[in-house]
Scaffold this active site. Sequence first.
Site, PDB file in Angstrom:
ATOM      1  N   HIS A  49       0.542   1.738  -8.630  1.00 41.17           N
ATOM      2  CA  HIS A  49       0.379   2.321  -7.293  1.00 41.17           C
ATOM      3  C   HIS A  49      -0.285   1.351  -6.299  1.00 41.17           C
ATOM      4  CE1 HIS A  49      -0.818   6.078  -4.775  1.00 41.17           C
ATOM      5  NE2 HIS A  49      -0.869   4.998  -4.031  1.00 41.17           N
ATOM      6  N   HIS A  80      -1.172  -1.042  -1.022  1.00 43.95           N
ATOM      7  CA  HIS A  80      -0.145  -1.162  -2.065  1.00 43.95           C
ATOM      8  C   HIS A  80       0.146  -2.649  -2.282  1.00 43.95           C
ATOM      9  CE1 HIS A  80       1.362   3.233  -1.192  1.00 43.95           C
ATOM     10  NE2 HIS A  80       0.122   3.173  -1.677  1.00 43.95           N
ATOM     11  N   HIS A 138      -7.462   1.305   0.914  1.00 41.59           N
ATOM     12  CA  HIS A 138      -6.439   1.466  -0.127  1.00 41.59           C
ATOM     13  C   HIS A 138      -5.162   0.791   0.340  1.00 41.59           C
ATOM     14  CE1 HIS A 138      -3.656   3.170  -2.969  1.00 41.59           C
ATOM     15  NE2 HIS A 138      -3.084   3.941  -2.071  1.00 41.59           N
ATOM     16  N   GLU A 141      -5.473  10.734   0.985  1.00 41.15           N
ATOM     17  CA  GLU A 141      -6.437  10.245  -0.012  1.00 41.15           C
ATOM     18  C   GLU A 141      -7.882  10.443   0.457  1.00 41.15           C
ATOM     19  OE1 GLU A 141      -5.275   9.724  -2.777  1.00 41.15           O
ATOM     20  OE2 GLU A 141      -3.268   8.843  -2.584  1.00 41.15           O
ATOM     21  N   GLU A 149     -12.526 -19.158  -6.986  1.00 45.15           N
ATOM     22  CA  GLU A 149     -13.392 -18.356  -6.115  1.00 45.15           C
ATOM     23  C   GLU A 149     -13.533 -16.908  -6.600  1.00 45.15           C
ATOM     24  OE1 GLU A 149      -9.881 -17.552  -2.851  1.00 45.15           O
ATOM     25  OE2 GLU A 149     -11.931 -17.368  -2.173  1.00 45.15           O
TER      26      GLU A 149
END
Length: 273
Positions: A209, A140, A138, A115, A168
């Site tokens: 994803h 999952h 990134h 990525e 919050e």
Amino acid sequence: MKVLDAEFVKGFIRMADDGWNQGWHERNGGNLTYRIKSEEVELVKENFEPKQWQAIGTTVPALANEYFLVTGSGKYFRNVSIKPEDSICIIEVDDKGENYRIVWGLVNGGSPTSELPSHLMNMEVKKLQNPNYRVIYHAHTTNIIALTFVLPLDGKVFTRELWEMATECPVVFPSGIGVVDWMVPGGREIAVETSKLMAKHDLVIWAHHGMFAAGEDFDLTFGLMHTAEKSAEILVKMLSMQPNKRQTITPDEFRHLAKDFNVELPEEYLYEK
Ligand code: 2HA
Ligand code: ZN
């Protein structure tokens, strides 16, 4: 100084461990990038052994000549703290922002995260807005992913629903969350769509994803991911008990919160339902 003795490297490794412990990084899932400060590069550059230049797959001129600490493609977050030299690397971007080369790490071969285009394009957008932004993450995140099968793929809906689940949240991500429809990961196309949304948000969901978070340091970026995912967990629990909320935080209550906490909450998220 040895690369592994540098504070920024220790912080990176701790964050990878924290993400693994949250259950967000099955197998080789997820990736992390840190834009290294020039004084930090000076501390460790005696260890650099530059490899071949490679195409990034996109162009990031605003990141020319910068160095990044990055997880490796196909590498496991679970292993980052156990064998960091095998799992992560430092890359240098060339003077046009078109190519990179590994200067440290990935001692058993390999390349930076699949990525990389998304990480660098997001980083470029953020740096141009605020040069203090240094981390792109990134993960999952289980509950956020689950919600992308149930909620409309609309950032306004995700933002508002997650804000309502924990007081919050509007304070932690007042600029809301963007959502990218399902796309093939790993290339320039998804990077372009994600970085467009990163211009407005610090959090972007990839449908079915995972999620991207951007921030100034490891604590803020991990905390952002963690807060949004925790809120998603509460929403999943709530929806599992019953489809409708008996009571919730109202738009006027959010406006009151914004005033007292001195944050700006865009009206686009405070719609009547
Ligand atoms: O395998 O998470 O998106 C790494 C990924 C790809
Ligand atoms: Zn992924």
